[in-house]
Design a protein around this motif. Sequence first.
Motif, PDB file in Angstrom:
ATOM      1  N   HIS A 177      40.551  36.312  34.196  1.00 17.08           N
ATOM      2  CA  HIS A 177      39.519  36.296  35.234  1.00 17.08           C
ATOM      3  C   HIS A 177      39.659  35.057  36.084  1.00 17.08           C
ATOM      4  N   SER A 178      39.351  35.203  37.360  1.00 18.13           N
ATOM      5  CA  SER A 178      38.974  34.047  38.157  1.00 18.13           C
ATOM      6  C   SER A 178      37.471  33.902  37.934  1.00 18.13           C
ATOM      7  N   LEU A 179      37.055  32.834  37.248  1.00 18.30           N
ATOM      8  CA  LEU A 179      35.622  32.610  37.011  1.00 18.30           C
ATOM      9  C   LEU A 179      34.897  32.243  38.292  1.00 18.30           C
ATOM     10  N   THR A 180      35.698  31.855  39.293  1.00 19.13           N
ATOM     11  CA  THR A 180      35.193  31.484  40.618  1.00 19.13           C
ATOM     12  C   THR A 180      34.295  32.564  41.229  1.00 19.13           C
ATOM     13  N   LYS A 181      34.509  33.812  40.842  1.00 20.81           N
ATOM     14  CA  LYS A 181      33.893  34.950  41.526  1.00 20.81           C
ATOM     15  C   LYS A 181      32.592  35.345  40.811  1.00 20.81           C
ATOM     16  N   TYR A 182      32.536  36.562  40.271  1.00 23.25           N
ATOM     17  CA  TYR A 182      31.266  37.023  39.701  1.00 23.25           C
ATOM     18  C   TYR A 182      30.775  36.179  38.532  1.00 23.25           C
ATOM     19  N   ALA A 238      41.149  25.518  35.058  1.00 29.34           N
ATOM     20  CA  ALA A 238      40.493  24.923  36.224  1.00 29.34           C
ATOM     21  C   ALA A 238      40.368  25.878  37.402  1.00 29.34           C
ATOM     22  N   SER A 239      41.117  26.976  37.382  1.00 32.91           N
ATOM     23  CA  SER A 239      41.013  27.976  38.452  1.00 32.91           C
ATOM     24  C   SER A 239      41.592  29.288  37.930  1.00 32.91           C
ATOM     25  N   GLY A 240      41.392  30.357  38.683  1.00 33.23           N
ATOM     26  CA  GLY A 240      42.006  31.629  38.308  1.00 33.23           C
ATOM     27  C   GLY A 240      43.524  31.517  38.311  1.00 33.23           C
ATOM     28  N   MET A 241      44.081  30.903  39.354  1.00 35.14           N
ATOM     29  CA  MET A 241      45.538  30.719  39.403  1.00 35.14           C
ATOM     30  C   MET A 241      46.006  29.839  38.246  1.00 35.14           C
ATOM     31  N   GLY A 242      45.127  28.932  37.810  1.00 42.95           N
ATOM     32  CA  GLY A 242      45.440  28.075  36.668  1.00 42.95           C
ATOM     33  C   GLY A 242      45.434  28.832  35.347  1.00 42.95           C
ATOM     34  N   ALA A 243      44.939  30.062  35.364  1.00 43.22           N
ATOM     35  CA  ALA A 243      45.042  30.942  34.189  1.00 43.22           C
ATOM     36  C   ALA A 243      46.246  31.872  34.340  1.00 43.22           C
ATOM     37  N   ILE A 244      46.431  32.383  35.564  1.00 39.43           N
ATOM     38  CA  ILE A 244      47.474  33.394  35.799  1.00 39.43           C
ATOM     39  C   ILE A 244      48.878  32.798  35.642  1.00 39.43           C
ATOM     40  N   THR A 245      49.121  31.650  36.291  1.00 45.01           N
ATOM     41  CA  THR A 245      50.505  31.145  36.296  1.00 45.01           C
ATOM     42  C   THR A 245      50.953  30.672  34.902  1.00 45.01           C
ATOM     43  N   VAL A 261      35.689  26.458  41.354  1.00 46.33           N
ATOM     44  CA  VAL A 261      36.737  27.381  40.946  1.00 46.33           C
ATOM     45  C   VAL A 261      36.899  27.271  39.432  1.00 46.33           C
ATOM     46  N   GLY A 262      37.387  28.333  38.829  1.00 48.50           N
ATOM     47  CA  GLY A 262      37.607  28.333  37.383  1.00 48.50           C
ATOM     48  C   GLY A 262      38.347  29.599  36.987  1.00 48.50           C
ATOM     49  N   GLY A 263      38.910  29.592  35.798  1.00 45.05           N
ATOM     50  CA  GLY A 263      39.635  30.777  35.338  1.00 45.05           C
ATOM     51  C   GLY A 263      39.625  30.877  33.834  1.00 45.05           C
ATOM     52  N   ILE A 298      47.729  43.190  44.775  1.00 44.15           N
ATOM     53  CA  ILE A 298      47.104  42.178  43.919  1.00 44.15           C
ATOM     54  C   ILE A 298      46.637  41.022  44.801  1.00 44.15           C
ATOM     55  N   TYR A 299      45.880  40.143  44.191  1.00 43.68           N
ATOM     56  CA  TYR A 299      45.394  38.943  44.867  1.00 43.68           C
ATOM     57  C   TYR A 299      46.552  38.228  45.585  1.00 43.68           C
ATOM     58  N   GLY A 300      46.317  37.790  46.806  1.00 43.32           N
ATOM     59  CA  GLY A 300      47.370  37.195  47.629  1.00 43.32           C
ATOM     60  C   GLY A 300      48.074  36.020  46.965  1.00 43.32           C
ATOM     61  N   VAL A 346      46.142  42.108  32.536  1.00 44.27           N
ATOM     62  CA  VAL A 346      45.215  42.701  33.499  1.00 44.27           C
ATOM     63  C   VAL A 346      44.271  41.629  34.048  1.00 44.27           C
ATOM     64  N   ASP A 347      44.235  41.505  35.366  1.00 42.09           N
ATOM     65  CA  ASP A 347      43.276  40.625  36.044  1.00 42.09           C
ATOM     66  C   ASP A 347      42.006  41.450  36.274  1.00 42.09           C
ATOM     67  N   ASN A 348      40.915  41.056  35.601  1.00 43.25           N
ATOM     68  CA  ASN A 348      39.674  41.842  35.618  1.00 43.25           C
ATOM     69  C   ASN A 348      38.591  41.194  36.490  1.00 43.25           C
ATOM     70  N   THR A 349      39.022  40.335  37.420  1.00 49.68           N
ATOM     71  CA  THR A 349      38.087  39.544  38.233  1.00 49.68           C
ATOM     72  C   THR A 349      37.059  40.388  38.989  1.00 49.68           C
ATOM     73  N   PHE A 350      37.463  41.563  39.478  1.00 49.55           N
ATOM     74  CA  PHE A 350      36.559  42.385  40.292  1.00 49.55           C
ATOM     75  C   PHE A 350      35.568  43.180  39.439  1.00 49.55           C
ATOM     76  N   SER A 351      35.798  43.250  38.137  1.00 49.38           N
ATOM     77  CA  SER A 351      34.999  44.201  37.342  1.00 49.38           C
ATOM     78  C   SER A 351      34.546  43.662  35.986  1.00 49.38           C
TER      79      SER A 351
HETATM   80  C1  LIG Z   1      40.238  34.712  43.512  1.00 48.43           C
HETATM   81  C2  LIG Z   1      41.119  35.537  42.681  1.00 48.43           C
HETATM   82  C3  LIG Z   1      42.139  34.970  41.925  1.00 48.43           C
HETATM   83  C4  LIG Z   1      42.448  33.487  41.952  1.00 48.43           C
HETATM   84  O1  LIG Z   1      41.419  32.732  41.424  1.00 48.43           O
HETATM   85  P1  LIG Z   1      41.098  31.214  41.856  1.00 48.43           P
HETATM   86  O2  LIG Z   1      39.931  30.867  41.031  1.00 48.43           O
HETATM   87  O3  LIG Z   1      40.850  31.204  43.326  1.00 48.43           O
HETATM   88  O4  LIG Z   1      42.331  30.409  41.514  1.00 48.43           O
HETATM   89  C5  LIG Z   1      42.905  35.805  41.137  1.00 48.43           C
HETATM   90  N1  LIG Z   1      42.699  37.136  41.108  1.00 48.43           N
HETATM   91  C6  LIG Z   1      41.730  37.720  41.832  1.00 48.43           C
HETATM   92  C7  LIG Z   1      41.550  39.188  41.743  1.00 48.43           C
HETATM   93  C8  LIG Z   1      40.913  36.948  42.653  1.00 48.43           C
HETATM   94  O5  LIG Z   1      39.956  37.536  43.381  1.00 48.43           O
END
Ligand SMILES: *Cc1c(COP(=O)(O)O)cnc(C)c1O
Length: 399
Positions: A200-205, A81-88, A213-215, A107-109, A179-184
């Motif tokens: 990935h945070s699917l929320t972004k690109y 459901a979110s990027g954090m929902g994938a990471i944690t 939001v998505g992950g 890393i992401y805050g 590896v969090d590949n959200t930026f690339s």
């Molecule tokens: C936004 C972001 C996340 C978290 O993703 P959400 O979809 O906001 O939960 C994690 N890592 C990076 C690099 C991000 O930019």
Amino acid sequence: MKFNPADNIQDLQFFGEFGGVNPSISDSSTYTFLSAKTMFDTFEGNVEGCYLYSRHSSPSNLYLDQAMAAMEGTESANVSASGMGAITPTLLQLCGSGDHIVSSRTIYGGTYAFLKNFAPRLGIQTSFVDITNLERVAAAITPNTKVLYCETVSNPLLEVADIASLSKLAKKHNLKLVVDNTFSPLSVTPAKLGADIVIHSLTKYINGSSDTVGGVTCASKEFIADLKNVNSGASMLLGPTMDSMRSASVMKNLRTLHLRIKQHSYNAAYLAARFEKDGLKTVYPGLASHPSHALYASMINPEYGFGGMLTIDVGSLAKANALMERMQSCNLGYLAVSLGFYKTLFSAPGTSTSSEIPLEEQVQMGLTDSLIRFSIGLDNDIERTYQMMRTCMVELSIL
Ligand SMILES: *Cc1c(COP(=O)(O)O)cnc(C)c1O
């Protein structure tokens, strides 16, 4: 044939139930079984292609899972459901009480706050290191370390992780490299460089329209099955499930990702070069002045470029705030967190997205409050945008 993530996505063909050109959206939380025996087998995890309950998986989510696995070159994937929902859940699946994580300090805050403030409550400790210093990374590994964690291109400082070298280190010490590949996305394929798990945070690109939001976690079949295990899977039991309506809409946006990434990269490279020439302190991995430029050039699938993120330092927080407000009033972008939108987004990470990081640590890592992070948009005429931005900067005595 060379691995190309966008071609892999394009080769997936999903028809709708009535021959529709888009797959049907599954609109059910639960599924009937023709026999009681099949229900039992499904709960035991023994029946492929049977759905039991939508917190576990749904047909719509499986389409997006498949597309994400194809993009990252992994066996399997699980959307959330979110990027954090994938990471944690990923980190909680890999680590328990007494375990240790070595993480990049930039890393992401939200990830930083989870590792620093929350995971210790569960007995999981993290050492934060400069990920570009492999000796420091190696020195931080203890007998309890289970995971090496980093972002391909870090938020917000745009440091580049040497994934191939980190992977060698991880293998030597029997750690999982996450590896969090959200930026690339598309630009870098971490699994091909040796990463075990790609997030990935699917929320972004990947979704790209700032409407949800998505992950996703991309990994081996075995790890994804562990995450979804009915009795012991962190994703199944913590419940960060993406809704089917959303996965269907993310899937449609994914179809244009390659076009968008090329345009984001082109526009960002253009602006970075011009800003640097104007004498602004500019950080962009595509600039020869970036400390990891050569490394990053060797890591990317070149046709997708160096990405859409850049930072400039304008000297003071007051100037940074004034410039962002001016640019917003000239309709050059929005003063907003997040990234990967059609419109340029800018924020001062020191006082926003990275404010979870204590001030003294921000100073240590070179994160100043006069830094502006840009997610460059899909502007049609980037020279025109540059001229308008330049005017704002001249009016505010930044140039
Ligand atoms: C936004 C972001 C996340 C978290 O993703 P959400 O979809 O906001 O939960 C994690 N890592 C990076 C690099 C991000 O930019």
